[in-house]
Design an enzyme around this catalytic site. Structure first.
Site, PDB file in Angstrom:
ATOM      1  N   HIS A 108      43.120   0.473 -69.635  1.00 19.24           N
ATOM      2  CA  HIS A 108      43.462  -0.632 -70.535  1.00 19.24           C
ATOM      3  C   HIS A 108      44.519  -1.528 -69.884  1.00 19.24           C
ATOM      4  O   HIS A 108      44.401  -2.766 -69.911  1.00 19.24           O
ATOM      5  CB  HIS A 108      43.984  -0.056 -71.854  1.00 19.24           C
ATOM      6  CG  HIS A 108      44.640  -1.051 -72.748  1.00 19.24           C
ATOM      7  ND1 HIS A 108      44.024  -1.591 -73.864  1.00 19.24           N
ATOM      8  CD2 HIS A 108      45.883  -1.605 -72.721  1.00 19.24           C
ATOM      9  CE1 HIS A 108      44.839  -2.434 -74.453  1.00 19.24           C
ATOM     10  NE2 HIS A 108      45.987  -2.464 -73.782  1.00 19.24           N
ATOM     11  N   GLU A 109      45.540  -0.927 -69.289  1.00 16.26           N
ATOM     12  CA  GLU A 109      46.598  -1.721 -68.660  1.00 16.26           C
ATOM     13  C   GLU A 109      46.060  -2.473 -67.443  1.00 16.26           C
ATOM     14  O   GLU A 109      46.449  -3.619 -67.194  1.00 16.26           O
ATOM     15  CB  GLU A 109      47.764  -0.820 -68.273  1.00 16.26           C
ATOM     16  CG  GLU A 109      48.439  -0.109 -69.446  1.00 16.26           C
ATOM     17  CD  GLU A 109      48.866  -1.065 -70.559  1.00 16.26           C
ATOM     18  OE1 GLU A 109      49.170  -2.243 -70.247  1.00 16.26           O
ATOM     19  OE2 GLU A 109      48.884  -0.646 -71.724  1.00 16.26           O
ATOM     20  N   HIS A 128      44.387  -5.573 -68.503  1.00 19.29           N
ATOM     21  CA  HIS A 128      45.343  -6.669 -68.708  1.00 19.29           C
ATOM     22  C   HIS A 128      45.602  -7.386 -67.384  1.00 19.29           C
ATOM     23  O   HIS A 128      45.672  -8.628 -67.330  1.00 19.29           O
ATOM     24  CB  HIS A 128      46.665  -6.131 -69.250  1.00 19.29           C
ATOM     25  CG  HIS A 128      46.706  -5.971 -70.739  1.00 19.29           C
ATOM     26  ND1 HIS A 128      46.342  -6.970 -71.603  1.00 19.29           N
ATOM     27  CD2 HIS A 128      47.092  -4.921 -71.515  1.00 19.29           C
ATOM     28  CE1 HIS A 128      46.494  -6.565 -72.855  1.00 19.29           C
ATOM     29  NE2 HIS A 128      46.932  -5.318 -72.829  1.00 19.29           N
ATOM     30  N   GLU A 135      44.758  -7.805 -76.732  1.00 21.26           N
ATOM     31  CA  GLU A 135      44.680  -6.345 -76.840  1.00 21.26           C
ATOM     32  C   GLU A 135      43.245  -5.886 -77.032  1.00 21.26           C
ATOM     33  O   GLU A 135      42.798  -4.901 -76.429  1.00 21.26           O
ATOM     34  CB  GLU A 135      45.563  -5.848 -77.993  1.00 21.26           C
ATOM     35  CG  GLU A 135      47.062  -5.920 -77.719  1.00 21.26           C
ATOM     36  CD  GLU A 135      47.462  -5.134 -76.488  1.00 21.26           C
ATOM     37  OE1 GLU A 135      47.021  -3.968 -76.332  1.00 21.26           O
ATOM     38  OE2 GLU A 135      48.204  -5.681 -75.654  1.00 21.26           O
TER      39      GLU A 135
END
Length: 306
Positions: free
Chosen positions: A130-131, A134, A201
């Site tokens: 997930h990071e 980003h 997000e």
């Protein structure tokens, strides 16, 4: 869809900025406020990663000091087609993580010791993917741009409060418009900025699930992190609430719902989206929630983070 929504929200934020500038500062005031806000955010753009990492007491690790965690990030980065970011660990019992850096070539990812202790390996992979999503989506750049515009709007409101009171004295409607702009514009800018953060997000959840290949593992991780964040305080984040939007789950002790003033979507909504994604992918993978913390599998007495 998320990219289009982010673009529309940023366009709305810029429209709000131009309208506020016209009503308060006219061309000259708008230009001065924008230059000041851009200067501050340009400094933050080049230095925010170092500032945030230092603020949260993050320490850099490598293959020798945290072999499992570093190796996992290396594998996920290769899957995502990204350069290897710098890897950090924060000595904090609250499970959480964030990414920072102005572009993929200057990125860093950080996780708390709490996250490494509580989550299974597959769940940690989901969180760190997930990071990395980003980083891949350049969300740090997007949020820096929105912060620049929102900061400029706040400055315009301050200019209007101190220097705009004498304008349009013979025009009551002009005075009302000025007052509404001073009061409403900063609040509206903040709401749009938070909406953009929430949109990013959802995009990172989807991107992280695609990188790791296990949307249900990320869903399980979000459930665990959200539950623990309610119980375990993060003093550093509480002292620096402006960094809350960077974390995968809101680290603050306030409300964590999908409300107007939340920088994060409701975890339940995010989990439901990931479950739908798993169904669409035809995935039968399940989160491995009983593997235990990494520390129990590490060959080092101090755990995989060194």
């Amino acid at each position: 869809m998320n990219t289009m929504r982010t673009g529309l929200l940023m366009a709305a934020l810029m429209g709000l900025f131009l309208a506020a500038g016209y009503l308060i500062g006219r061309e000259q005031g708008m230009f001065i406020a924008f230059l000041m806000a851009a200067g501050m955010n340009l400094f933050a753009y080049w230095n925010a990663d170092k500032m945030v990492l230092r603020m949260h007491g993050a320490r850099q690790v490598d293959r020798q000091t945290a072999p499992e965690f570093y190796g996992l990030i290396e594998d996920l980065s290769q899957r995502a087609g990204l350069p290897m970011p710098k890897v950090y660990i924060m000595d904090n019992p609250q499970p959480n993580a964030f990414a920072t850096g102005r572009n993929p070539q200057n990125a860093a990812v950080a996780a708390t010791t709490g996250l490494l202790q509580i989550l299974s390996r597959d769940e940690i992979a989901g969180v760190m993917a997930h990071e990395l999503a980003h980083v891949k989506h350049r969300d740090t750049l997007v949020m820096t741009m929105t912060a620049t515009i929102a900061g400029a709007i706040s400055m315009l409101a301050n200019f209007g409060m101190f220097f705009g009171g004498g304008r349009d004295r013979n025009n009551p409607l002009g005075g009302v418009a000025m007052l509404l702009t001073i009061l409403v514009a900063p609040l509206a800018a903040m709401l749009v900025q938070m909406a953009i953060s929430r949109t990013r997000e959802y995009g990172a959840d989807r991107g992280g699930a695609e990188i790791s290949g296990q949307p249900l593992a990320l869903a399980s991780a979000l459930a665990k992190i959200s539950g623990a964040a309610h119980r375990i305080e993060n003093p550093t984040a509480e002292a620096n609430p402006a960094t809350a939007h960077m974390f995968i789950i809101n680290p603050l002790s306030g409300a964590r719902m999908d409300g107007l003033f939340s920088t994060h979507p409701d975890p339940g909504n995010r989990i439901a989206e990931l479950q739908r994604m798993a169904e669409q992918m035809g995935s039968n993978l399940r989160s491995k929630t009983d593997d235990g913390p990494w520390s129990s599998r590490s060959s080092h007495a101090a755990g995989p983070w060194g």
